[in-house]
Scaffold this motif. Structure first.
Motif, PDB file in Angstrom:
ATOM      1  N   GLY A  52      50.925  20.608 -22.406  1.00  0.00           N
ATOM      2  CA  GLY A  52      49.723  20.903 -23.183  1.00  0.00           C
ATOM      3  C   GLY A  52      48.452  20.655 -22.394  1.00  0.00           C
ATOM      4  O   GLY A  52      47.493  21.423 -22.476  1.00  0.00           O
ATOM      5  N   LEU A  53      48.453  19.564 -21.579  1.00  0.00           N
ATOM      6  CA  LEU A  53      47.276  19.233 -20.766  1.00  0.00           C
ATOM      7  C   LEU A  53      47.035  20.302 -19.701  1.00  0.00           C
ATOM      8  O   LEU A  53      45.896  20.734 -19.480  1.00  0.00           O
ATOM      9  N   VAL A  54      48.122  20.744 -19.044  1.00  0.00           N
ATOM     10  CA  VAL A  54      47.995  21.765 -18.009  1.00  0.00           C
ATOM     11  C   VAL A  54      47.476  23.074 -18.596  1.00  0.00           C
ATOM     12  O   VAL A  54      46.579  23.725 -18.040  1.00  0.00           O
TER      13      VAL A  54
ATOM     14  N   SER B 286      35.082  30.275 -16.232  1.00  0.00           N
ATOM     15  CA  SER B 286      34.870  31.321 -15.231  1.00  0.00           C
ATOM     16  C   SER B 286      34.331  32.590 -15.868  1.00  0.00           C
ATOM     17  O   SER B 286      33.436  33.246 -15.325  1.00  0.00           O
ATOM     18  N   LEU B 287      34.884  32.946 -17.027  1.00  0.00           N
ATOM     19  CA  LEU B 287      34.419  34.145 -17.721  1.00  0.00           C
ATOM     20  C   LEU B 287      32.964  34.006 -18.142  1.00  0.00           C
ATOM     21  O   LEU B 287      32.160  34.937 -17.972  1.00  0.00           O
TER      22      LEU B 287
ATOM     23  N   PHE C  70      42.054  24.787 -26.581  1.00  0.00           N
ATOM     24  CA  PHE C  70      43.448  24.913 -26.127  1.00  0.00           C
ATOM     25  C   PHE C  70      44.244  23.634 -26.390  1.00  0.00           C
ATOM     26  O   PHE C  70      45.412  23.689 -26.795  1.00  0.00           O
ATOM     27  N   TYR C  71      43.606  22.491 -26.160  1.00  0.00           N
ATOM     28  CA  TYR C  71      44.340  21.230 -26.264  1.00  0.00           C
ATOM     29  C   TYR C  71      44.746  20.909 -27.698  1.00  0.00           C
ATOM     30  O   TYR C  71      45.850  20.430 -27.966  1.00  0.00           O
TER      31      TYR C  71
ATOM     32  N   ILE D 127      43.818  22.787 -19.348  1.00  0.00           N
ATOM     33  CA  ILE D 127      42.993  22.868 -18.144  1.00  0.00           C
ATOM     34  C   ILE D 127      42.878  24.317 -17.671  1.00  0.00           C
ATOM     35  O   ILE D 127      41.785  24.791 -17.305  1.00  0.00           O
ATOM     36  N   VAL D 128      44.011  25.030 -17.689  1.00  0.00           N
ATOM     37  CA  VAL D 128      43.986  26.443 -17.298  1.00  0.00           C
ATOM     38  C   VAL D 128      43.072  27.240 -18.216  1.00  0.00           C
ATOM     39  O   VAL D 128      42.264  28.078 -17.776  1.00  0.00           O
ATOM     40  N   GLY D 129      43.173  26.985 -19.534  1.00  0.00           N
ATOM     41  CA  GLY D 129      42.313  27.668 -20.497  1.00  0.00           C
ATOM     42  C   GLY D 129      40.846  27.357 -20.272  1.00  0.00           C
ATOM     43  O   GLY D 129      39.982  28.232 -20.379  1.00  0.00           O
ATOM     44  N   ALA D 130      40.557  26.087 -19.943  1.00  0.00           N
ATOM     45  CA  ALA D 130      39.171  25.694 -19.680  1.00  0.00           C
ATOM     46  C   ALA D 130      38.618  26.422 -18.458  1.00  0.00           C
ATOM     47  O   ALA D 130      37.476  26.902 -18.472  1.00  0.00           O
TER      48      ALA D 130
END
Length: 238
Positions: free
Chosen positions: A61-63, A74-75, A50-51, A66-69
């Motif tokens: 971009g950082l947020v 979790s998945l 994502f980054y 982090i959300v993508g990570a």
């Protein structure tokens, strides 16, 4: 009103996951470490993807990274949890009476699973029945030699009311020619697709007429595993 209805559902789902986790931990002591490792490893990969691939940089971009990570991690943890919980449930059910019937309840949409057996011997050899794309599937559990006769009798009964419907026979066990419990559901699913969804209603109605003339079949005594019920609900909720 809608909020009051959803709150108990969420609480029930969380409770279901907690119970499944506790059951899994009985035979898989390191389940927590496996889930944490999967979350961190795949989450790190998701962060990098994502980054560096998203056009946005800086704080936004950082947020997003982090959300993508968190989503990726979790998945991955949820998928791993489902697989290890399933393996643990099969391990706990192995050798128990009614294990095959409990495993067959893992079959999803497109299958009609009869929870009660269609035949039982005095020695508690059991024949279960499921109906799906392959047709009618008779699943035996117990002594292979006694089951051959029992299943042959059931095949003849079913052929009288559903002569045009394919009837398959499967014996669950660890002997020669038998299907292990852990592979039972997948084996049944791979038996083919010979009955169309539109034909299922007619087949089920014919079987209903057969069951109406059948004497009640006693359920096998002993511990009937129920851990698959919660696991099935968790997998459907993914």
């Amino acid at each position: 009103m809608a909020k009051d209805k959803t709150a108990p559902e969420k609480t029930g789902r969380i409770q279901q996951f907690r119970q499944t986790y506790q059951l899994t931990k009985k035979t898989d002591r390191r389940i927590g470490l496996w889930l944490l490792g999967a979350f961190l490893l795949v989450g790190a990969v998701g962060f990098v993807v994502f980054y560096f691939l998203l056009p946005s940089k800086g704080v936004i971009g950082l947020v997003m990274a982090i959300v993508g990570a968190v989503l990726f991690g979790s998945l991955a943890a949820l998928i791993l949890f489902g697989r290890r919980a399933q393996k643990s449930a099969y391990s706990q059910m192995e050798g128990q009476r009614g294990a095959a019937g409990a495993a067959l309840r893992m079959l999803r949409r497109g299958w009609r699973v009869y929870e009660e057996p269609v035949a039982v011997t005095k020695q508690m050899d059991v024949v279960y029945r499921v109906v799906g794309p392959p047709g009618i599937v008779l699943v035996g559990e117990g002594n292979q030699h006694r089951l051959r006769t029992l299943m042959a009798n059931e095949r003849r009964r079913h052929e009288r009311v559903a002569a045009d419907t394919p009837i398959r026979e499967v014996i669950c066990g660890n002997g020669e020619g038998e299907v292990p419990l852990a592979k039972l559901v997948r084996h049944v699913q791979k038996l083919g697709r010979e009955v169309k969804p539109a034909e299922m209603t007619d087949v089920l109605n014919r079987l209903k007429a057969l069951d109406a003339n059948r004497s009640p079949v006693p359920m096998p005594k002993g511990p009937v595993p129920t851990s698959m019920k919660g696991l099935r609900g968790n997998l459907r909720g993914r």
